[in-house]
Structures are given as C-alpha cells and as structure tokens.
Design an enzyme around this catalytic site. Structure first.
Site, PDB file in Angstrom:
ATOM      1  N   ALA A 120       0.818  -1.220   0.000  1.00  0.00           N
ATOM      2  CA  ALA A 120       0.000   0.000   0.000  1.00  0.00           C
ATOM      3  C   ALA A 120       0.851   1.270   0.000  1.00  0.00           C
ATOM      4  CB  ALA A 120      -0.941  -0.004   1.199  1.00  0.00           C
ATOM      5  N   GLU A 167       3.346   1.863  -1.717  1.00  0.00           N
ATOM      6  CA  GLU A 167       3.759   2.168  -3.095  1.00  0.00           C
ATOM      7  C   GLU A 167       2.609   2.664  -3.958  1.00  0.00           C
ATOM      8  OE1 GLU A 167       5.075  -0.802  -1.539  1.00  0.00           O
ATOM      9  OE2 GLU A 167       6.664   0.637  -1.060  1.00  0.00           O
ATOM     10  N   VAL A 193      -4.668  -3.825   4.336  1.00  0.00           N
ATOM     11  CA  VAL A 193      -3.682  -3.655   5.412  1.00  0.00           C
ATOM     12  C   VAL A 193      -4.299  -4.237   6.675  1.00  0.00           C
ATOM     13  CG1 VAL A 193      -2.182  -2.023   6.599  1.00  0.00           C
ATOM     14  CG2 VAL A 193      -2.970  -1.519   4.282  1.00  0.00           C
ATOM     15  N   THR A 243       3.077  -4.593  15.404  1.00  0.00           N
ATOM     16  CA  THR A 243       3.860  -3.368  15.593  1.00  0.00           C
ATOM     17  C   THR A 243       3.125  -2.137  15.070  1.00  0.00           C
ATOM     18  OG1 THR A 243       4.943  -3.423  13.426  1.00  0.00           O
ATOM     19  CG2 THR A 243       5.931  -4.760  15.205  1.00  0.00           C
ATOM     20  N   HIS A 250       3.751  -0.591  12.571  1.00  0.00           N
ATOM     21  CA  HIS A 250       3.808  -0.509  11.114  1.00  0.00           C
ATOM     22  C   HIS A 250       2.422  -0.363  10.486  1.00  0.00           C
ATOM     23  CE1 HIS A 250       5.407  -2.126   7.074  1.00  0.00           C
ATOM     24  NE2 HIS A 250       5.756  -0.861   7.224  1.00  0.00           N
TER      25      HIS A 250
HETATM   26  N1  LIG Z   1       1.877  -4.979   6.037  1.00  0.00           N
HETATM   27  C1  LIG Z   1       1.311  -4.580   4.844  1.00  0.00           C
HETATM   28  C2  LIG Z   1       2.038  -3.878   3.889  1.00  0.00           C
HETATM   29  N2  LIG Z   1       3.346  -3.575   4.132  1.00  0.00           N
HETATM   30  C3  LIG Z   1       4.280  -3.278   3.044  1.00  0.00           C
HETATM   31  C4  LIG Z   1       4.312  -1.796   2.704  1.00  0.00           C
HETATM   32  O1  LIG Z   1       3.105  -1.379   2.089  1.00  0.00           O
HETATM   33  C5  LIG Z   1       5.468  -1.492   1.740  1.00  0.00           C
HETATM   34  O2  LIG Z   1       5.273  -2.262   0.567  1.00  0.00           O
HETATM   35  C6  LIG Z   1       6.806  -1.827   2.339  1.00  0.00           C
HETATM   36  O3  LIG Z   1       6.958  -1.143   3.562  1.00  0.00           O
HETATM   37  C7  LIG Z   1       7.959  -1.465   1.385  1.00  0.00           C
HETATM   38  O4  LIG Z   1       7.916  -0.092   1.109  1.00  0.00           O
HETATM   39  N3  LIG Z   1       1.450  -3.484   2.739  1.00  0.00           N
HETATM   40  C8  LIG Z   1       0.130  -3.793   2.486  1.00  0.00           C
HETATM   41  O5  LIG Z   1      -0.410  -3.428   1.419  1.00  0.00           O
HETATM   42  N4  LIG Z   1      -0.606  -4.467   3.411  1.00  0.00           N
HETATM   43  C9  LIG Z   1      -0.059  -4.882   4.590  1.00  0.00           C
HETATM   44  O6  LIG Z   1      -0.771  -5.507   5.427  1.00  0.00           O
HETATM   45  C1  LIG Z   2       0.287  -3.810   8.493  1.00  0.00           C
HETATM   46  C2  LIG Z   2       1.579  -4.469   8.590  1.00  0.00           C
HETATM   47  O1  LIG Z   2       2.617  -3.919   8.279  1.00  0.00           O
HETATM   48  C3  LIG Z   2       1.627  -5.800   9.256  1.00  0.00           C
HETATM   49  O2  LIG Z   2       1.278  -6.792   8.326  1.00  0.00           O
HETATM   50  C4  LIG Z   2       3.008  -6.048   9.763  1.00  0.00           C
HETATM   51  O3  LIG Z   2       2.880  -6.910  10.837  1.00  0.00           O
HETATM   52  P1  LIG Z   2       3.799  -6.657  12.131  1.00  0.00           P
HETATM   53  O4  LIG Z   2       3.370  -5.313  12.695  1.00  0.00           O
HETATM   54  O5  LIG Z   2       3.483  -7.813  13.062  1.00  0.00           O
HETATM   55  O6  LIG Z   2       5.234  -6.642  11.651  1.00  0.00           O
END
Ligand SMILES: Nc1c(NC[C@H](O)[C@H](O)[C@H](O)CO)[nH]c(=O)[nH]c1=O
Ligand SMILES: CC(=O)[C@@H](O)COP(=O)(O)O
Length: 139
Positions: A42, A44, A67, A72, A74
């Site tokens: 997401a 990107e 997502v 975390t 993140h």
């Molecule tokens: N955890 C999820 C991600 N994480 C990846 C990031 O979006 C990104 O691609 C990475 O940090 C490299 O820049 N993306 C999602 O679409 N959904 C998730 O649950």
């Molecule tokens: C939304 C995210 O980035 C998730 O998938 C990452 O999981 P975590 O926070 O356990 O590393």
C-alpha cells in the site's frame, strides 16, 4: 467511456481478487474501461498513482489493497500514509477512489472485500467515477 487504472497492492491474493472484481464490475457497469497494475504494498500506491496520473493515459484511478494490523506500529504507518498520499493526490484534482482496506483481522477484510457483501472495491470505483464527473463539472 473513460479509462480507469486500478493500482493494487497485492499483499493478500484472495482478498484482492474480490476487491478487484467489485471494482471492475462497477466500472464496466458504468461503461468504463479498467486496467490493473500491481505494486508491492500500500505504501507504493500513492507514488504509482502520481506517476500514472502524470502520464496522462488515464482518466481516473482506483486504489486497491488490504492492510491488516500486526504486532507493531507498522500498521499505522502503512494505513495512514497510504491514505494520506491518496488524499493529497485527490486534493490536487485527480479522480481516485480509495479501496484500501485497513482492518484488524482477516474476518473483517473478507466481509468488506466481498462484492456480495460490503463491496468496498465497487464502492471505491463508484467514488472515482463520481470524482471524474465532478472534475468535468468544475473544469
Ligand atoms: N503490512 C502490509 C504492507 N506492508 C508493506 C508496505 O506497504 C510497503 O510495501 C513496504 O513497507 C515497502 O515499502 N502493505 C500492504 O499493502 N498491506 C499490509 O498488510
Ligand atoms: C500492516 C503491517 O505492516 C503488518 O502486516 C506487519 O505486521 P507486524 O506489525 O506484526 O510486523
């Protein structure tokens, strides 16, 4: 007929397949063309939308992704920053519907991705169509 680009972050295949089906159905029902491109996640999506909009090859856009909260912080970054980036582009007058699910778990995602249930993909496509109409109205 307008040309729409669906930019999908393919993190969960089965969920994205449903979201894209809903978005495509809405676009095609309105007589519009749909092309799909895939990015890693997401975060990107906004940059890809910006590049695609700059190309001048598309009239409108639909962002598709999922997502799901992990352990975390993140989640906050991915969910918040992808939404913020898309909103910034929309405020610049680009017709974008945001179909990125930001959910606590897969069960919540399944209901929202399913075109026969909450159809968030179709909802995002309809929002993009409406923004394109308004773009023409205020031109
Ligand atoms: N955890 C999820 C991600 N994480 C990846 C990031 O979006 C990104 O691609 C990475 O940090 C490299 O820049 N993306 C999602 O679409 N959904 C998730 O649950
Ligand atoms: C939304 C995210 O980035 C998730 O998938 C990452 O999981 P975590 O926070 O356990 O590393």
């Amino acid at each position: 007929m307008a040309k729409f680009l669906i930019v999908e972050a393919r993190f969960y295949d089965h969920l994205n397949d449903m979201l894209i089906a809903g978005a495509k159905a809405a676009l095609q029902a309105a007589g519009h063309e749909a092309e799909v491109i895939t990015v890693p996640g997401a975060l990107e999506i906004p940059g890809t939308l910006a590049m695609a909009a700059e190309s001048g090859n598309y009239d409108g856009f639909v962002a598709i992704g999922v997502v799901i909260r992990g352990e975390t912080y993140h989640f906050e970054i991915v969910a918040g920053e992808s939404a913020r980036g898309i909103m910034a582009l929309t405020m610049d007058g680009i017709a974008i519907g945001n179909g990125i699910l930001t959910v606590e778990n897969e069960a919540q995602a399944l209901v929202r991705a399913d075109p026969s249930q909450k159809d968030k993909g179709g909802e995002a496509a309809l929002a993009a169509i409406r923004l394109l109409e308004l773009q023409a109205k205020f031109a």
